[in-house]
Scaffold this active site. Structure first.
Site, PDB file in Angstrom:
ATOM      1  N   HIS A 108       0.809  -1.219   0.000  1.00 60.94           N
ATOM      2  CA  HIS A 108       0.000   0.000   0.000  1.00 60.94           C
ATOM      3  C   HIS A 108       0.842   1.268   0.000  1.00 60.94           C
ATOM      4  O   HIS A 108       0.417   2.294  -0.518  1.00 60.94           O
ATOM      5  CB  HIS A 108      -0.951   0.015   1.202  1.00 60.94           C
ATOM      6  CG  HIS A 108      -2.141  -0.863   1.000  1.00 60.94           C
ATOM      7  ND1 HIS A 108      -2.123  -2.200   1.321  1.00 60.94           N
ATOM      8  CD2 HIS A 108      -3.359  -0.616   0.486  1.00 60.94           C
ATOM      9  CE1 HIS A 108      -3.291  -2.730   1.008  1.00 60.94           C
ATOM     10  NE2 HIS A 108      -4.063  -1.798   0.493  1.00 60.94           N
ATOM     11  N   GLY A 109       2.009   1.208   0.594  1.00 59.83           N
ATOM     12  CA  GLY A 109       2.807   2.424   0.585  1.00 59.83           C
ATOM     13  C   GLY A 109       4.087   2.270   1.353  1.00 59.83           C
ATOM     14  O   GLY A 109       4.219   1.391   2.207  1.00 59.83           O
TER      15      GLY A 109
END
Lengths: 480, 369
Positions: A325-326
């Site tokens: 996701h990041g």
């Protein structure tokens, strides 16, 4: 180009009309899809089209090379090249600064000051989505689950197919690629249902997600100046924001694909009605969960191994999912938290208790079901604090405030709270009634009364027009 | 397929028609049905020296241009700039005569065209206040300037003759302008405003001599005053409004996507030269940003260009020996969040603080003495 923009409202009918005009020539139709998809993506930033093209070339060539050799060692090398190429692009654009920062922090922790050059680059929209999609193709060819594609146009169309290019669902080559290699025929009922799904997706994005988003952004921007009760309310609303935003996008993507004769995989199955975390993960971002299951969890041994390995595998899949996701410790914390929620169920062999529809034969959930649903929602919402915060310190600060006496104070309310809460109630009721179907509006096709059907459609359009937020808020998952 | 398209069209047509009809007749922004009625009322009241409150949407460029042409007054001080300088009122310069020709998103060429209009009609102001923002120096922003003969004439006077535009580009520009003019007719956000307008007990435009009212007020000097409540915001209310601005893609892109272009700087310097040659005193105003926005800029690598702005501006004023007032950095001016109306605009308290070095008065009471 955003689905909720005026540009897309013009783009879609034009592409739809030209696409079906070319129905007699499959190659032209695929070429047109590639062109339209590149325009769709290039509308945001044309420079990053080269990355999609590079990713397409890497995996197309890897697939062709795999089909030409039977030597296991060579095949492994080819797969490795493809993975290094794809993950290299992803790593460079998404994780370089994170790793550099972590590396420098680690050194400064031990008193060694070194300097590094951060890259001044922006993250290309949807890079994680299309990278995973192309990787799945090469892995499947390597595993001999499918034959290599020898039609470059079809492959390029599969990688860049605009409805799901920037935020999924992450399609498997085994499912989507063959659809580009056969003639597509216009299917009336499929198209009508596609539009219904777009309508529902639009409602979730423009009405639910964006209206919640205004309040959430306001509160999370300066959590210091808000009470625990306000932060709690903002976190609950973020749960609805992220659901409306992401599932809304998926619904529009699936619906638009249907207009073009394609079937995409379901990405959300009413996750907030889940009775435990294991069920939540079978219902939330299904295309990513199953990707990790098939390409990471099962190769590691899955759940058919000893307890230590089960724990290792569970943490591996959730940590990688968080990291996907990041590049931020908050996502790793979010993944760890979910691993901790999931592990007890797995170890007690209770992770596959709820496979069916909740309260399948009843109109309302039983008290124990309701308790399980609320508990699961609370756990998921707790996880969102980490997901939404900018740093671990902020997340801990927010949790400290939420679990303090200020939770009992009167919270600040969003603008027009009655309207917003009524719309949330409408969303929950509609989804509860429609939980037997892929999307709630599908229920309308079973209703013979035309008057009722059209009143429902017009009613929903009116809700969007009256209560929608039309300031073109970006989709949250674009950043991943 | 035919059946599908027929059904879609027959489903969407009533919706489309309802939106267009409602937007046209309710017309909350006074762009269509109510435009001529409202405009006549506005001009006649302002030219008679009254203020107006409750004005919706105005074509600001044409509005200021028409006021310059129609007024007989020849102001000693003129202010040009963007919405960030619209709150500069005449009482700050009492007893000198003053006119504010600021318009939202103003480009350098548009500022120049206003001054060009004054000078063309033989009305040379003694002093010009020029408010500038980093994003007004973005090349693409400048290209979007109003394309009319007055702007072209001003550009020619500054030695920046607009390049010959091919016919197809002219057609494209015209079409684009036409489309953006009628676009609100089909916009859901305009429809929402129309519905709100239907339910609001709106009294329409009110002629008044008050400066601060419950709605924003357009003053006879061409400036604007925000509604009373904006000038008494608490710090948290002001911060909320600043955060809202960061949420708006159009506002955020001002600080993240602006690139100061050399071409626009050269246009600006030619504009300064044009004024200097006519012995007009120039004062440049650089209003600050809200402390939250400034913090955001300091922390975001994508906003680096904005940080360079103050340096560029200082170089220009040094070169031309011009007085500069303000800075984007609110702390350097001692500004707090209560001095702001939102992320990008000062409120009246903030404007008063900003203009302290040059103003002769800080309250409307002076002009009424």
């Amino acid at each position: 180009m955003l689905f909720n923009s005026f540009d897309f409202a013009i783009f879609l009918p034009i592409v739809f009309a030209v696409y079906w005009m070319l129905r007699k020539n499959l190659r032209l139709q695929n070429a047109f899809i590639v062109a339209a998809s590149y325009i769709f993506y290039g509308w945001w930033d044309w420079r990053f089209l080269s990355l999609i093209l590079l990713s397409t070339l890497i995996d197309y060539c890897a697939g062709r090379a795999l089909s030409r050799t039977e030597n296991p060692a060579t095949r492994k090398k080819i797969l490795l090249c493809s993975l290094v190429g794809n993950l290299g692009i992803l790593g460079f654009f998404k994780y370089f600064n994170f790793f550099l920062d972590t590396f420098l922090s680690a050194f400064s922790f031990f008193g060694v000051k070194i300097s590094g050059h951060y890259l001044n680059i922006i993250l290309p929209v949807g890079i994680s989505f299309y990278t995973f999609q192309t990787m799945s193709y090469t892995i499947d060819v390597f595993r001999r689950k499918m034959d290599a594609c020898n039609n470059f146009l079809a492959f390029a169309a599969y990688v860049s197919f605009f409805p799901q290019l920037v935020a999924g669902p992450i399609e498997r080559a085994t499912h989507l690629l063959p659809q580009f290699e056969i003639d597509r025929h216009f299917d009336y009922s499929k198209s009508v249902d596609g539009l219904r799904q777009c309508l529902w997706g639009g409602f979730k994005k423009v009405v639910i997600a964006d209206n919640c988003g205004h309040f959430v952004n306001l509160i999370y921007f300066s959590p210091d100046s808000h009470s625990g009760s306000t932060l709690f309310l903002a976190t609950v609303l973020f749960s609805f924001q992220i659901y409306g935003d992401f599932s809304g996008y998926s619904d529009i993507a699936i619906g638009v694909s249907r207009l073009f004769g394609f079937d995409l995989r379901r990405n959300f199955a009413y996750p907030y009605f889940s009775r435990d975390i294991a069920e939540f993960w079978r219902r939330w971002h299904i295309s990513l969960s199953t990707w990790f299951r098939d390409y990471l969890y099962i190769p590691l041994g899955g759940s058919r191994c000893n307890t230590t390995k089960k724990i290792r595998n569970t943490f591996a899949i959730f940590l990688v999912s968080g990291f996907w996701h990041g590049a931020n410790w908050t996502f790793l914390a979010w993944g760890t938290l979910h691993a901790c929620f999931f592990l007890p169920l797995l170890l007690a062999n209770r992770n596959r208790r709820h496979l069916g529809i909740v309260s399948e034969k009843n109109a309302l959930p039983s008290l124990s079901e309701l308790r399980s649903i609320i508990t699961t929602f609370a756990l998921v919402t707790l996880g969102w604090v980490f997901f939404r915060s900018n740093s671990l310190a902020t997340a801990m600060h927010i949790l400290n405030k939420i679990f303090s006496t200020s939770l009992l104070s009167v919270p600040e309310l969003p603008e027009a709270p009655i309207t917003l809460f009524s719309l949330l109630a409408f969303l929950l009721i509609a989804e509860w009634i429609g939980r037997y179907y892929e999307h709630p509006l599908m229920i309308l096709q079973t209703i013979p009364s035309r008057f009722f059907r059209y009143t429902s459609y017009y009613g929903l359009v009116l809700l969007i027009l009256l209560f929608g937020s039309f300031d073109n808020m970006e989709f949250i998952y674009f950043q991943f | 397929m035919k059946l599908f398209i027929n059904k879609i069209v027959s489903f969407l047509f009533p919706i489309f028609l309802t939106i267009v009809i409602t937007n046209f007749f309710v017309d909350p922004g006074t762009r269509f049905f109510r435009k001529p009625i409202v405009e006549n009322k506005i001009y006649s009241a302002l030219l008679q020296g009254h203020n107006l409150t409750g004005i919706g949407n105005l074509d600001e460029f044409s509005f200021q241009q028409r006021l310059i042409l129609q007024t007989d007054q020849c102001p000693e001080i003129v202010a040009v700039g963007s919405s960030r300088s619209m709150l500069i009122h005449n009482y700050y310069f009492f007893p000198h005569s003053f006119r504010n020709n600021s318009i939202p998103n103003c480009r350098i060429s548009e500022m120049a065209s206003f001054l060009f209009e004054y000078i063309e009609k033989g009305c040379r102001p003694d002093t010009v206040l020029i408010e500038v923002d980093p994003w007004s120096f973005d090349a693409s922003h400048e290209r979007g300037a109003v394309q009319n003969t007055d702007v072209s004439r001003a550009l020619t006077a500054l030695g920046h003759s607009p390049p010959a535009v091919p016919r197809y580009q002219k057609w494209l520009r015209k079409t684009k302008a036409g489309v953006s003019y009628v676009l609100p007719l089909v916009l859901p956000s305009y429809f929402q405003s129309s519905i709100r307008q239907l339910y609001r007990h709106d009294t329409g435009i009110v002629v008044t001599d008050q400066i601060f009212n419950t709605l924003p007020t357009r003053l006879a000097d061409g400036s604007l005053s925000y509604q009373k409540a904006i000038n008494t915001l608490t710090p948290s209310e002001s911060e909320k409004l600043a955060i809202k601005d960061l949420d708006r893609p159009d506002m955020k892109s001002k600080i993240t996507r602006s690139h100061v272009s050399h071409e626009t700087i050269s246009l600006f310097e030619n504009f300064l030269k044009y004024l200097e040659e006519r012995r007009i005193e120039i004062i440049i105003i650089d209003p600050p940003l809200h402390p939250l926005i400034w913090e955001y800029i300091l922390q975001s690598p994508e906003c680096r260009e904005v940080l360079e702005w103050d340096k560029i501006l200082k170089q220009i004023v040094k070169k031309h020996h011009i007085l500069l007032i303000g800075s984007l950095n609110p702390k350097s001016l001692g500004m707090k969040s209560t001095d702001f109306a939102n992320g990008f605009h000062l409120n009246q308290k903030g404007v008063t603080k900003l203009l302290k070095p040059i103003s002769t008065c800080s309250t409307p009471n002076c002009s009424s003495k």
